[in-house]
Design a protein around this motif. Structure first.
Motif, PDB file in Angstrom:
ATOM      1  N   ASN A  99      17.022  38.783   4.378  1.00 28.58           N
ATOM      2  CA  ASN A  99      16.540  38.307   2.753  1.00 28.58           C
ATOM      3  C   ASN A  99      15.329  37.406   3.322  1.00 28.58           C
ATOM      4  O   ASN A  99      15.170  36.503   3.241  1.00 28.58           O
ATOM      5  N   ARG A 100      14.046  38.260   3.339  1.00 28.85           N
ATOM      6  CA  ARG A 100      12.878  37.258   3.543  1.00 28.85           C
ATOM      7  C   ARG A 100      12.410  36.597   2.376  1.00 28.85           C
ATOM      8  O   ARG A 100      12.419  37.161   1.362  1.00 28.85           O
ATOM      9  N   ARG A 101      11.714  35.546   2.769  1.00 29.11           N
ATOM     10  CA  ARG A 101      11.150  34.771   1.845  1.00 29.11           C
ATOM     11  C   ARG A 101       9.719  34.169   2.464  1.00 29.11           C
ATOM     12  O   ARG A 101       9.563  33.938   3.467  1.00 29.11           O
ATOM     13  N   LEU A 102       8.963  34.172   1.524  1.00 25.46           N
ATOM     14  CA  LEU A 102       7.593  33.572   1.930  1.00 25.46           C
ATOM     15  C   LEU A 102       7.629  32.222   2.040  1.00 25.46           C
ATOM     16  O   LEU A 102       8.372  31.117   1.335  1.00 25.46           O
ATOM     17  N   THR A 103       7.101  31.727   3.237  1.00 27.55           N
ATOM     18  CA  THR A 103       7.095  30.199   3.447  1.00 27.55           C
ATOM     19  C   THR A 103       5.621  29.653   3.520  1.00 27.55           C
ATOM     20  O   THR A 103       5.697  28.425   3.303  1.00 27.55           O
ATOM     21  N   THR A 104       4.779  30.317   4.057  1.00 26.39           N
ATOM     22  CA  THR A 104       3.292  29.749   4.346  1.00 26.39           C
ATOM     23  C   THR A 104       2.402  30.873   4.152  1.00 26.39           C
ATOM     24  O   THR A 104       2.756  32.054   4.661  1.00 26.39           O
ATOM     25  N   HIS A 105       0.957  30.528   3.686  1.00 22.39           N
ATOM     26  CA  HIS A 105       0.138  31.812   3.670  1.00 22.39           C
ATOM     27  C   HIS A 105      -1.159  30.915   3.830  1.00 22.39           C
ATOM     28  O   HIS A 105      -1.236  29.677   3.406  1.00 22.39           O
ATOM     29  N   CYS A 106      -2.204  31.480   4.378  1.00 21.15           N
ATOM     30  CA  CYS A 106      -3.458  30.940   4.508  1.00 21.15           C
ATOM     31  C   CYS A 106      -4.583  32.099   5.059  1.00 21.15           C
ATOM     32  O   CYS A 106      -4.351  33.219   5.079  1.00 21.15           O
ATOM     33  N   ILE A 107      -5.775  31.527   5.163  1.00 22.92           N
ATOM     34  CA  ILE A 107      -6.884  32.135   5.558  1.00 22.92           C
ATOM     35  C   ILE A 107      -7.413  31.394   6.975  1.00 22.92           C
ATOM     36  O   ILE A 107      -7.444  30.315   7.005  1.00 22.92           O
ATOM     37  N   VAL A 108      -7.661  32.166   7.988  1.00 24.89           N
ATOM     38  CA  VAL A 108      -8.342  31.951   9.197  1.00 24.89           C
ATOM     39  C   VAL A 108      -9.479  32.476   9.506  1.00 24.89           C
ATOM     40  O   VAL A 108      -9.562  33.935   9.384  1.00 24.89           O
ATOM     41  N   ILE A 109     -10.673  32.115   9.858  1.00 18.93           N
ATOM     42  CA  ILE A 109     -11.754  32.830  10.400  1.00 18.93           C
ATOM     43  C   ILE A 109     -11.872  32.647  11.790  1.00 18.93           C
ATOM     44  O   ILE A 109     -11.978  31.607  12.422  1.00 18.93           O
ATOM     45  N   MET A 110     -12.044  33.838  12.482  1.00 20.33           N
ATOM     46  CA  MET A 110     -12.128  34.065  13.944  1.00 20.33           C
ATOM     47  C   MET A 110     -13.585  34.353  14.327  1.00 20.33           C
ATOM     48  O   MET A 110     -14.129  35.328  13.381  1.00 20.33           O
ATOM     49  N   VAL A 111     -14.051  34.232  15.297  1.00 15.50           N
ATOM     50  CA  VAL A 111     -15.340  34.697  15.735  1.00 15.50           C
ATOM     51  C   VAL A 111     -15.208  35.259  17.285  1.00 15.50           C
ATOM     52  O   VAL A 111     -14.644  34.595  18.179  1.00 15.50           O
TER      53      VAL A 111
END
Length: 158
Positions: A99-111
């Motif tokens: 039973n999956r649950r959201l724990t964290t989210h974000c944006i990362v910029i990679m170069v």
């Protein structure tokens, strides 16, 4: 030519060494997993070594427990000349229930960079679906917001 890989999922079990003093997985461990997934996603897209330029908007929504099956989903939502905006979502569950649950989210910029650390040109990504277009537009809005935040943060760099 092989088509660039736009998204990926890292899966693993949260281990005892990942726990903080409160008995949950340490936020720093989650951030490390996010960075690893962002790297793998951006390298898969660009076929280059990539470095983290920015991580922001991280929201810890729910705790992760030792023994949880953790999934870190990463996908390209915007490309510049050498940069890639990667949207990341961390989900966790008891491996017995799934039973999956959201724990964290974000944006990362990679170069993407060459052997000398200089930015290199990457393949461009174009949104196709409505969801892709919405995420792409959001990435552009966030770029403008980061410019404003950077200006406000100048007070701390003097």
């Amino acid at each position: 030519m092989i088509k660039p890989q736009r998204d990926l999922t890292l899966r693993f079990l949260a281990e005892p060494q990942d726990v903080n003093f409160g008995g949950k997985v340490h936020g720093g461990a989650v951030m490390k997993w996010i960075d690893l997934a962002a790297y793998a996603c951006s390298a898969g897209w660009s076929s280059c070594y990539c470095v983290t330029a920015y991580a922001g908007g991280i929201q810890f929504v729910a705790p992760i427990h030792v023994g949880n099956l953790v999934e870190v989903d990463a996908k390209v939502i915007y490309t510049g000349n050498s940069s890639m905006h990667i949207a990341l979502e961390v989900n966790a569950c008891d491996p017995k229930s799934l039973n999956r649950r959201l724990t964290t989210h974000c944006i990362v910029i990679m170069v993407a960079v060459d052997e000398s650390g200089h930015p290199v040109t990457i393949p461009q990504w174009e949104p196709v679906t409505e969801a892709d277009k919405k995420q792409h537009e959001t990435a552009i809005k966030l770029m403008e917001m980061r410019k404003q935040i950077k200006g406000e943060m100048q007070i701390y760099t003097q």
